[in-house]
Design a protein around this motif. Structure first.
Motif, PDB file in Angstrom:
ATOM      1  N   HIS A 182       0.853  -1.191   0.000  1.00 59.72           N
ATOM      2  CA  HIS A 182       0.000   0.000   0.000  1.00 59.72           C
ATOM      3  C   HIS A 182       0.890   1.243   0.000  1.00 59.72           C
ATOM      4  CE1 HIS A 182      -2.962   2.770   2.292  1.00 59.72           C
ATOM      5  NE2 HIS A 182      -3.126   2.890   0.988  1.00 59.72           N
ATOM      6  N   VAL A 183       0.705   2.108  -0.984  1.00 61.35           N
ATOM      7  CA  VAL A 183       1.447   3.369  -1.038  1.00 61.35           C
ATOM      8  C   VAL A 183       0.708   4.360  -0.141  1.00 61.35           C
ATOM      9  CG1 VAL A 183       2.302   5.231  -2.514  1.00 61.35           C
ATOM     10  CG2 VAL A 183       2.180   2.884  -3.412  1.00 61.35           C
ATOM     11  N   GLU A 184       1.380   4.880   0.856  1.00 63.54           N
ATOM     12  CA  GLU A 184       0.734   5.783   1.807  1.00 63.54           C
ATOM     13  C   GLU A 184       0.318   7.085   1.128  1.00 63.54           C
ATOM     14  OE1 GLU A 184      -0.153   4.925   4.794  1.00 63.54           O
ATOM     15  OE2 GLU A 184       0.847   2.979   4.680  1.00 63.54           O
ATOM     16  N   GLU A 185      -0.756   7.688   1.643  1.00 65.17           N
ATOM     17  CA  GLU A 185      -1.307   8.892   1.019  1.00 65.17           C
ATOM     18  C   GLU A 185      -0.356  10.083   1.087  1.00 65.17           C
ATOM     19  OE1 GLU A 185      -5.061  11.698   1.742  1.00 65.17           O
ATOM     20  OE2 GLU A 185      -5.616   9.628   1.270  1.00 65.17           O
ATOM     21  N   ASP A 186       0.624  10.059   1.996  1.00 65.53           N
ATOM     22  CA  ASP A 186       1.559  11.182   2.072  1.00 65.53           C
ATOM     23  C   ASP A 186       2.695  11.072   1.045  1.00 65.53           C
ATOM     24  OD1 ASP A 186       3.028   9.129   3.202  1.00 65.53           O
ATOM     25  OD2 ASP A 186       3.429  10.167   5.096  1.00 65.53           O
ATOM     26  N   ASP A 187       2.647  10.064   0.178  1.00 66.44           N
ATOM     27  CA  ASP A 187       3.630   9.944  -0.898  1.00 66.44           C
ATOM     28  C   ASP A 187       3.563  11.209  -1.762  1.00 66.44           C
ATOM     29  OD1 ASP A 187       4.163   9.178  -3.914  1.00 66.44           O
ATOM     30  OD2 ASP A 187       5.249   7.715  -2.698  1.00 66.44           O
ATOM     31  N   PRO A 188       4.705  11.801  -2.135  1.00 66.52           N
ATOM     32  CA  PRO A 188       4.699  13.056  -2.902  1.00 66.52           C
ATOM     33  C   PRO A 188       3.915  12.984  -4.215  1.00 66.52           C
ATOM     34  CG  PRO A 188       6.907  12.571  -2.088  1.00 66.52           C
ATOM     35  CD  PRO A 188       6.055  11.387  -1.763  1.00 66.52           C
ATOM     36  N   SER A 189       3.972  11.857  -4.916  1.00 63.03           N
ATOM     37  CA  SER A 189       3.237  11.736  -6.183  1.00 63.03           C
ATOM     38  C   SER A 189       1.733  11.774  -5.955  1.00 63.03           C
ATOM     39  CB  SER A 189       3.611  10.440  -6.904  1.00 63.03           C
ATOM     40  OG  SER A 189       4.964  10.454  -7.271  1.00 63.03           O
ATOM     41  N   ILE A 190       1.275  11.149  -4.876  1.00 63.74           N
ATOM     42  CA  ILE A 190      -0.154  11.169  -4.550  1.00 63.74           C
ATOM     43  C   ILE A 190      -0.569  12.575  -4.135  1.00 63.74           C
ATOM     44  CG2 ILE A 190      -1.891  10.344  -2.904  1.00 63.74           C
ATOM     45  CD1 ILE A 190      -0.518   7.618  -2.975  1.00 63.74           C
ATOM     46  N   GLN A 191       0.235  13.207  -3.298  1.00 61.62           N
ATOM     47  CA  GLN A 191      -0.088  14.555  -2.837  1.00 61.62           C
ATOM     48  C   GLN A 191      -0.140  15.549  -3.997  1.00 61.62           C
ATOM     49  OE1 GLN A 191      -1.124  15.698   0.217  1.00 61.62           O
ATOM     50  NE2 GLN A 191      -1.317  13.478   0.467  1.00 61.62           N
ATOM     51  N   GLU A 192       0.753  15.383  -4.960  1.00 62.71           N
ATOM     52  CA  GLU A 192       0.770  16.275  -6.127  1.00 62.71           C
ATOM     53  C   GLU A 192      -0.525  16.145  -6.928  1.00 62.71           C
ATOM     54  OE1 GLU A 192       3.374  16.870 -10.204  1.00 62.71           O
ATOM     55  OE2 GLU A 192       4.334  15.936  -8.463  1.00 62.71           O
ATOM     56  N   MET A 193      -1.000  14.914  -7.125  1.00 62.37           N
ATOM     57  CA  MET A 193      -2.242  14.707  -7.876  1.00 62.37           C
ATOM     58  C   MET A 193      -3.442  15.259  -7.107  1.00 62.37           C
ATOM     59  SD  MET A 193      -1.371  13.416 -10.747  1.00 62.37           S
ATOM     60  CE  MET A 193      -2.961  12.932 -11.406  1.00 62.37           C
ATOM     61  N   ILE A 194      -3.484  15.037  -5.800  1.00 62.67           N
ATOM     62  CA  ILE A 194      -4.591  15.543  -4.989  1.00 62.67           C
ATOM     63  C   ILE A 194      -4.632  17.067  -5.043  1.00 62.67           C
ATOM     64  CG2 ILE A 194      -5.444  15.778  -2.620  1.00 62.67           C
ATOM     65  CD1 ILE A 194      -4.484  12.869  -2.158  1.00 62.67           C
ATOM     66  N   TRP A 197      -6.076  18.180  -8.357  1.00 66.94           N
ATOM     67  CA  TRP A 197      -7.533  18.014  -8.426  1.00 66.94           C
ATOM     68  C   TRP A 197      -8.250  19.076  -7.602  1.00 66.94           C
ATOM     69  CZ3 TRP A 197      -6.905  12.142  -7.205  1.00 66.94           C
ATOM     70  CH2 TRP A 197      -6.455  11.480  -8.351  1.00 66.94           C
ATOM     71  N   GLU A 198      -7.682  19.433  -6.456  1.00 60.84           N
ATOM     72  CA  GLU A 198      -8.325  20.434  -5.597  1.00 60.84           C
ATOM     73  C   GLU A 198      -8.327  21.809  -6.240  1.00 60.84           C
ATOM     74  OE1 GLU A 198      -6.183  19.967  -1.944  1.00 60.84           O
ATOM     75  OE2 GLU A 198      -7.518  18.356  -1.232  1.00 60.84           O
ATOM     76  N   GLU A 199      -7.373  22.061  -7.138  1.00 63.88           N
ATOM     77  CA  GLU A 199      -7.305  23.351  -7.826  1.00 63.88           C
ATOM     78  C   GLU A 199      -8.281  23.440  -8.990  1.00 63.88           C
ATOM     79  OE1 GLU A 199      -3.255  23.903  -8.990  1.00 63.88           O
ATOM     80  OE2 GLU A 199      -2.533  23.988  -6.913  1.00 63.88           O
ATOM     81  N   GLU A 200      -8.784  22.295  -9.454  1.00 63.35           N
ATOM     82  CA  GLU A 200      -9.695  22.293 -10.617  1.00 63.35           C
ATOM     83  C   GLU A 200     -11.054  22.868 -10.269  1.00 63.35           C
ATOM     84  OE1 GLU A 200      -9.741  18.218 -11.919  1.00 63.35           O
ATOM     85  OE2 GLU A 200      -7.826  18.412 -12.936  1.00 63.35           O
TER      86      GLU A 200
END
Length: 200
Positions: A182-194, A197-200
Motif C-alpha cells: 500500500h502506497v501511503e497517502e503522504d507519498d509526494p506523487s499522490i499529494q501532487e495529484m490531490i 484536483w483540488e485546484e480544478e
C-alpha cells in the motif's frame, strides 16, 4: 478532424475494438485485430456524419494517443487493453518496470492486501507505469483513489506474466497479495495529484 470528431470516433473505437465488434458488423480475429478499411466502411454506414472516414485516420488516432490505447499494423487495428471480450492478446512481455501501480477504493485496500487483485468485469488487471498514471486511471470512478504498488520483479520471477499493453498500461490476469504494497497517502506523487484536483 476536429477535437469533437476525434472524441466521438474514439468512443466508437473503444466500443468496437474493446467490447462489441458485432455492433458494427466487423470481423475480429482472436488477437483483437480488425481490418481498418472494413472498420471505416462499417462506421460510415452506421454514422453518416463520418462519411469522410478512411483507414489512415485510425493510424493518426493511434499515433497521437498518449496512453497507447490502439495499435495499427499495416491495414489492421486493435485496442491494446480495456477488453471485456475474450481474446488472446499477443502483447510483449519485455521491458516491464520493477514496480507498477493499481488504483482502488481506499475502503477496499485491506481486502486486496489479503486476497490480491482480480480482473473483475474486464479480462485483465490493468496496471499503471507510475503512481500519477494510476491516480488518473482511478480518479475516473473514485474521487481520491488509494494506490497499491506491485513488485513486478518478484511476480515475474515467480512465474506471473505481465504484458506491456500501452505506453503507460500493463496487463496481468491476477496479482496475489504477496506482491502488493500500500502506497501511503503522504507519498509526494499522490499529494501532487490531490493538489492538482483540488485546484480544478
Amino acid at each position: 478532424m476536429s477535437d469533437r470528431e476525434a472524441n466521438s470516433l474514439g468512443r466508437i473505437l473503444a466500443l468496437v475494438l474493446r467490447h462489441a465488434p458485432e455492433k458494427f458488423g466487423v470481423e475480429m480475429d482472436l488477437n483483437g485485430w480488425v481490418n481498418s478499411r472494413e472498420l471505416s466502411e462499417a462506421i460510415q454506414n452506421q454514422r453518416r456524419h463520418f462519411h469522410w472516414l478512411r483507414g489512415w485516420h485510425f493510424e493518426a488516432i493511434a499515433n497521437s494517443d498518449d496512453k497507447g490505447r490502439y495499435q495499427v499494423e499495416g491495414e489492421m487495428i486493435r485496442a491494446t487493453y480495456g477488453h471485456s471480450i475474450e481474446l488472446e492478446l499477443d502483447l510483449p512481455t519485455d521491458d516491464i518496470p520493477e514496480a507498477l501501480y493499481w488504483p482502488c477504493d481506499p475502503e477496499s485496500v485491506p481486502t486486496h492486501m489479503e486476497y490480491g487483485i482480480t480482473a473483475g468485469d474486464r479480462k485483465h488487471v490493468h496496471l499503471s507505469k507510475t503512481i500519477a498514471n494510476a491516480m488518473e486511471a482511478g480518479h475516473v470512478r473514485i474521487s481520491r483513489p488509494a494506490i497499491l504498488e506491485v513488485d513486478t520483479t518478484r511476480a515475474v520471477a515467480d512465474g506471473f506474466t505481465i504484458w506491456r499493453a500501452g505506453k503507460t498500461v500493463f496487463l496481468c490476469e491476477e496479482m496475489p497479495s504477496e506482491y502488493l504494497y500500500h502506497v501511503e497517502e503522504d507519498d509526494p506523487s499522490i499529494q501532487e495529484m490531490i493538489s492538482m484536483w483540488e485546484e480544478e
